[in-house]
Design a protein around this motif. Sequence first.
Motif, mmCIF file in Angstrom:
data_model
loop_
_atom_site.group_PDB
_atom_site.id
_atom_site.type_symbol
_atom_site.label_atom_id
_atom_site.label_comp_id
_atom_site.label_asym_id
_atom_site.label_seq_id
_atom_site.Cartn_x
_atom_site.Cartn_y
_atom_site.Cartn_z
ATOM 1 N N LEU A 34 73.361 -20.947 -19.319
ATOM 2 C CA LEU A 34 74.802 -20.724 -19.300
ATOM 3 C C LEU A 34 75.513 -21.786 -20.133
ATOM 4 O O LEU A 34 76.456 -21.486 -20.874
ATOM 5 N N SER B 247 78.317 -11.816 -22.345
ATOM 6 C CA SER B 247 79.718 -11.869 -21.905
ATOM 7 C C SER B 247 80.267 -13.286 -22.012
ATOM 8 O O SER B 247 81.388 -13.503 -22.484
ATOM 9 N N GLU C 30 70.240 -15.423 -10.832
ATOM 10 C CA GLU C 30 70.532 -14.087 -11.335
ATOM 11 C C GLU C 30 69.406 -13.121 -10.970
ATOM 12 O O GLU C 30 68.223 -13.376 -11.255
ATOM 13 N N LEU D 269 74.924 -11.022 -18.948
ATOM 14 C CA LEU D 269 75.637 -12.232 -18.519
ATOM 15 C C LEU D 269 75.841 -13.177 -19.686
ATOM 16 O O LEU D 269 76.972 -13.633 -19.949
ATOM 17 N N PRO E 82 69.242 -11.231 -17.636
ATOM 18 C CA PRO E 82 70.338 -12.140 -17.987
ATOM 19 C C PRO E 82 71.087 -11.786 -19.261
ATOM 20 O O PRO E 82 72.134 -12.383 -19.537
ATOM 21 N N ASP F 4 80.136 -16.068 -5.993
ATOM 22 C CA ASP F 4 78.892 -15.459 -5.513
ATOM 23 C C ASP F 4 78.927 -15.409 -3.983
ATOM 24 O O ASP F 4 79.067 -16.440 -3.324
ATOM 25 N N VAL G 136 80.663 -11.226 -14.113
ATOM 26 C CA VAL G 136 81.259 -11.921 -15.256
ATOM 27 C C VAL G 136 81.840 -10.914 -16.248
ATOM 28 O O VAL G 136 82.915 -11.144 -16.827
ATOM 29 N N GLN G 137 81.176 -9.793 -16.445
ATOM 30 C CA GLN G 137 81.732 -8.757 -17.317
ATOM 31 C C GLN G 137 83.056 -8.227 -16.769
ATOM 32 O O GLN G 137 83.995 -7.953 -17.534
ATOM 33 N N ASN H 253 74.036 -10.000 -8.837
ATOM 34 C CA ASN H 253 74.167 -9.537 -10.215
ATOM 35 C C ASN H 253 75.346 -10.282 -10.835
ATOM 36 O O ASN H 253 76.485 -9.808 -10.815
ATOM 37 N N ILE H 254 75.044 -11.464 -11.361
ATOM 38 C CA ILE H 254 76.108 -12.302 -11.916
ATOM 39 C C ILE H 254 76.691 -11.660 -13.172
ATOM 40 O O ILE H 254 77.896 -11.715 -13.408
ATOM 41 N N GLY H 255 75.828 -11.053 -13.957
ATOM 42 C CA GLY H 255 76.294 -10.454 -15.206
ATOM 43 C C GLY H 255 77.370 -9.418 -14.976
ATOM 44 O O GLY H 255 78.375 -9.377 -15.698
ATOM 45 N N ARG H 256 77.196 -8.552 -13.986
ATOM 46 C CA ARG H 256 78.202 -7.520 -13.703
ATOM 47 C C ARG H 256 79.537 -8.159 -13.332
ATOM 48 O O ARG H 256 80.608 -7.703 -13.762
#
Length: 380
Positions: free
Chosen positions: A356, A323, A313, A320, A317, A225, A290-291, A285-288
Amino acid sequence: MADHQDNAELLRRWRLILGRYAQPLQGEAWSAQDGRLDASLDYLYGREYERKGMLRGGSAGAGGSLDPSQLRAIDWLNQARKLFPQEVYERVQGHAIERYELSGLLRDPSVLASLEPNQALARALIGMRGRLSANMTDAVRAIIRRVVEEITERLRKDFVNAVTGRRNRFRRSQINSAQNFDWRATIAANLKHYDTASARMVIARPIFNARVRRSLPWDVILCVDQSASMMDSVIYAAVVAGILSGLPAVNVRLVVFDTSVVDLTHLASDPVEVLLTVQLGGGTNIGRAVQYCEQLVVNPQRTVMALISDFEEGAPPGPLLASLKRMAESRVTLLGLAALDERAQPVYDRGMAQRLADQGMHVAALTPQHFAEWLAEVMQ
């Protein structure tokens, strides 16, 4: 007499702490040197009075030969270096740059070269990089390199010892290190040297375990991050990527993100270039991210995906969590390394961290040294 001297020294220290609005001291209790210290401290910390709407006018008892209203930032820096012990000077320098934004100190390459390289200065330079003139580039690079080298020197041994090999309890080593010490075997081998008179056992032959190198490679994906609150974690992540890149049987992928995702794997072996490339700030945007990292997984059972974040985030969520669930089900080892501030205190969203963890991620707030041990445990 001793009590009088102690009281005088205590008054002197409080006078320096409280600054211009404290009751002035006279005579032997306040020397010319104290006046110079007071003026130097007031030049910087007197800004607190400005922030609170109080005037920066002169006051009785300020004393000294340096008039704060006439003291330029660069002159003040040179004076402070002479007045204070090294440890105090480094702290004052950090406050000047980070807290009171004396950015004039960072506009002249010769002045920058004279500053004490430390992590606080590196943070300031990385944060200001886009606002510095072109002629500052070499000076900035040199300071960041020195800070990176210092951190690397401090961490390299931990990662090399922890990650490149596990202890082999069936083969002995001639390398005597505390980490390899086998206390059980040592006690068993030296019981015959037990001295009943002193009730002590004499260690005639300590035993150490050998270490074996792993032949099967591990893929380590560092997903970092780079939002504004993550400055210290980004610095350490860049150094860790550089160290891991030099280890055998470890393939490193380095991904940084805010609302965008940038793959810096091609720079992973050079922490300085990583730090000169990252763009701190913006949303998260953690999800993007991690994907994206999920797409990099080739051998799930020998892949570690380490998310280094404060877990704040900014996007919904759902992506994220989905994924992470898919990667956990495919047996990717998921580590969540919570952000630490400059005092190594955890700063992260505990609610999101729990979500998580519910998807199969192991979450902890660890120093870099303990992160090395953690990696070694999961890569056994």
